[in-house]
Design a protein around this motif. Structure first.
Motif, PDB file in Angstrom:
ATOM      1  N   TYR A   1      40.676  35.320  39.446  1.00 46.38           N
ATOM      2  CA  TYR A   1      39.756  35.256  37.845  1.00 46.38           C
ATOM      3  C   TYR A   1      39.537  35.339  38.756  1.00 46.38           C
ATOM      4  O   TYR A   1      38.759  34.570  39.844  1.00 46.38           O
ATOM      5  CB  TYR A   1      40.212  33.784  37.645  1.00 46.38           C
ATOM      6  CG  TYR A   1      39.115  32.771  36.371  1.00 46.38           C
ATOM      7  CD1 TYR A   1      39.028  33.500  35.257  1.00 46.38           C
ATOM      8  CD2 TYR A   1      38.300  32.200  36.837  1.00 46.38           C
ATOM      9  CE1 TYR A   1      38.035  32.946  34.422  1.00 46.38           C
ATOM     10  CE2 TYR A   1      37.487  32.008  36.073  1.00 46.38           C
ATOM     11  CZ  TYR A   1      37.321  32.599  34.847  1.00 46.38           C
ATOM     12  OH  TYR A   1      35.986  32.113  34.006  1.00 46.38           O
TER      13      TYR A   1
ATOM     14  N   THR B   1      39.844  39.576  34.250  1.00 53.19           N
ATOM     15  CA  THR B   1      41.294  38.855  35.539  1.00 53.19           C
ATOM     16  C   THR B   1      42.132  40.317  35.866  1.00 53.19           C
ATOM     17  O   THR B   1      41.476  41.068  35.258  1.00 53.19           O
ATOM     18  CB  THR B   1      42.065  38.514  34.081  1.00 53.19           C
ATOM     19  OG1 THR B   1      41.170  36.995  33.644  1.00 53.19           O
ATOM     20  CG2 THR B   1      43.461  37.829  34.674  1.00 53.19           C
ATOM     21  N   THR B   2      42.379  40.069  37.224  1.00 50.85           N
ATOM     22  CA  THR B   2      43.208  40.892  37.349  1.00 50.85           C
ATOM     23  C   THR B   2      44.810  40.067  37.538  1.00 50.85           C
ATOM     24  O   THR B   2      45.090  39.430  38.298  1.00 50.85           O
ATOM     25  CB  THR B   2      42.854  41.101  38.870  1.00 50.85           C
ATOM     26  OG1 THR B   2      41.658  41.888  38.803  1.00 50.85           O
ATOM     27  CG2 THR B   2      43.465  42.559  39.447  1.00 50.85           C
ATOM     28  N   LEU B   3      45.715  40.878  37.567  1.00 56.05           N
ATOM     29  CA  LEU B   3      47.082  40.353  37.846  1.00 56.05           C
ATOM     30  C   LEU B   3      47.876  42.106  37.960  1.00 56.05           C
ATOM     31  O   LEU B   3      47.620  43.121  37.744  1.00 56.05           O
ATOM     32  CB  LEU B   3      47.569  40.607  36.147  1.00 56.05           C
ATOM     33  CG  LEU B   3      47.385  39.121  34.778  1.00 56.05           C
ATOM     34  CD1 LEU B   3      48.049  38.894  34.267  1.00 56.05           C
ATOM     35  CD2 LEU B   3      47.736  37.892  35.890  1.00 56.05           C
TER      36      LEU B   3
ATOM     37  N   SER C   1      42.261  32.989  42.797  1.00 56.78           N
ATOM     38  CA  SER C   1      43.298  33.889  43.452  1.00 56.78           C
ATOM     39  C   SER C   1      44.701  33.106  43.179  1.00 56.78           C
ATOM     40  O   SER C   1      44.206  30.956  44.328  1.00 56.78           O
ATOM     41  CB  SER C   1      43.257  34.558  44.217  1.00 56.78           C
ATOM     42  OG  SER C   1      42.143  34.881  44.253  1.00 56.78           O
TER      43      SER C   1
ATOM     44  N   GLY D   1      47.463  37.262  41.107  1.00 56.97           N
ATOM     45  CA  GLY D   1      46.427  36.566  39.726  1.00 56.97           C
ATOM     46  C   GLY D   1      45.312  36.423  40.414  1.00 56.97           C
ATOM     47  O   GLY D   1      44.952  36.073  41.327  1.00 56.97           O
TER      48      GLY D   1
ATOM     49  N   GLY E   1      48.459  47.116  38.644  1.00 53.43           N
ATOM     50  CA  GLY E   1      48.450  46.284  37.459  1.00 53.43           C
ATOM     51  C   GLY E   1      47.016  46.114  36.933  1.00 53.43           C
ATOM     52  O   GLY E   1      47.014  47.451  36.396  1.00 53.43           O
TER      53      GLY E   1
ATOM     54  N   THR F   1      51.486  43.433  40.845  1.00 58.46           N
ATOM     55  CA  THR F   1      52.150  43.036  41.817  1.00 58.46           C
ATOM     56  C   THR F   1      52.690  44.192  43.090  1.00 58.46           C
ATOM     57  O   THR F   1      52.016  45.726  42.784  1.00 58.46           O
ATOM     58  CB  THR F   1      53.385  42.882  40.469  1.00 58.46           C
ATOM     59  OG1 THR F   1      54.651  42.721  42.329  1.00 58.46           O
ATOM     60  CG2 THR F   1      53.917  44.457  40.069  1.00 58.46           C
TER      61      THR F   1
ATOM     62  N   GLY G   1      49.019  33.959  43.835  1.00 58.19           N
ATOM     63  CA  GLY G   1      50.072  34.118  44.437  1.00 58.19           C
ATOM     64  C   GLY G   1      51.313  34.003  44.874  1.00 58.19           C
ATOM     65  O   GLY G   1      51.329  33.269  45.670  1.00 58.19           O
TER      66      GLY G   1
END
Length: 340
Positions: free
Chosen positions: A320, A330-332, A301, A318, A39, A334, A303
């Motif tokens: 913030y 921001t982290t995204l 967070s 995700g 990600g 999987t 998810g």
């Protein structure tokens, strides 16, 4: 077949031991977990990075542990466990970390409780992992990142495990109460520096968990006599309504010399759906020190974690992150997690 294969692996790893010694144990297992995610990762005030990293929901690790029935309701226990970075194949969470940093102990279980001696997990780390919807995720859980990870402010001095430690967990009493105590000995001649300690009071029922902890860290992560001491008070709880499980906690830290004072609030919820669950969490840390103006940090967070089987799950997360005096991040991501 699974039991046979694990025994074969164990015998190969512990080849210096005799077969008679292995046969004495009533239960010896090889176990562990591999967790990988991909990600875009970004904390507040930092540039973003595209990553394929280990340890999204749980830090990857391996272990060998077992018990021996000694009779009279007493059993001997042991475990040796090490972290690993599955993205590079390296041992430890960081370069140069000791092989068995996750745990290395021996102990006894009985009617009077459990006693363990060795390299032991921090009871406060265990408690915070149990009181948030993301569990022990030091990547995605707002509570765990802000309390334990340097990039997010690391409110707690010291590691998630203690060296030279003595641990006690009491039997359950009073309909759900138990007590946990742990000390680590600094082993410094003529001084108490490094003699860190924690006491935890817990109350557990089928749906409700309440806990309070007081921790005194005198020497921080590097066991330096010159490092400042820190007092931590933590209180939290969870309640399972079946349709949703809610979490809340409060943490207060005071660190000497630097004058750092941290106040942290956390709230979260986990909602089961289908073969998995939705998770949402928020944490705010208010910081005051002698060297900079007060500020606060918010981490949010959300998810979903989907169980493919009892051992394997897929997740999408995700995060913030925002410091009041800096830009947001921001982290995204999987990932996949497999237990063995």
């Amino acid at each position: 077949m699974q039991r046979i294969s694990r025994t074969v692996v164990l015998a190969a790893i512990l080849s210096p031991l005799s077969s008679a010694a292995l046969a004495q144990a009533t239960n010896v297992q090889v176990y562990g977990l591999v967790d990988m995610y991909v990600g875009r990762s970004q904390m507040s005030g930092t540039p973003s990075t595209t990553v394929a990293n280990s340890g999204g929901m749980t830090t990857s690790y391996w272990g060998i542990g077992g018990t021996e029935n000694l009779g009279g309701g007493t059993s001997a226990v042991f475990a040796i466990e090490g972290f690993m970075r599955a993205d590079t194949g390296e041992a430890g969470r960081t370069p140069g970390e000791a092989m068995l940093t996750r745990a290395a102990y021996a102990g006894l279980n009985g009617d009077m409780g459990q006693v363990k001696i060795g390299r032991l997990p921090s009871p406060l780390f265990q408690l915070t992992g149990n009181l948030n919807p993301f569990g022990f995720s030091t990547r995605f859980s707002p509570l765990m990142t802000q309390m334990w990870i340097a990039g997010y402010g690391v409110a707690i001095m010291g590691d998630s495990g203690w060296n030279n430690a003595l641990h006690y967990t009491s039997p359950t009493f009073g309909g759900g109460f138990s007590v946990v105590g742990q000390v680590n000995l600094g082993e410094r001649t003529g001084t108490s520096a490094g003699n860190n300690s924690i006491a935890v009071l817990r109350y557990n029922t089928e749906a409700l968990m309440l806990a309070a902890a007081v921790q005194e860290v005198k020497n921080g992560l590097n066991q330096s006599a010159a490092a400042p001491s820190q007092r931590t008070v933590f209180a939290g709880g969870s309640y399972d309504f079946k349709v949703a499980k809610v979490f809340a906690s409060y943490d207060r830290n005071k660190t000497e010399l630097t004058g750092r004072r941290t106040r942290m609030l956390h709230a979260g919820v986990a909602v089961p759906q289908g073969a998995g669950k939705w998770m949402v969490g928020w944490a705010r840390a208010n910081e005051r020190t002698n060297v900079k103006a007060p500020y606060h940090r918010d981490t949010i967070s959300a998810g979903y974690d989907y169980n493919l089987s009892v051992r394997t799950d897929l997740y999408a997360m995700g995060v913030y992150d925002k410091i009041s005096t800096s830009t947001s991040g921001t982290t995204l991501a999987t990932g996949i997690r497999h237990k063995f």
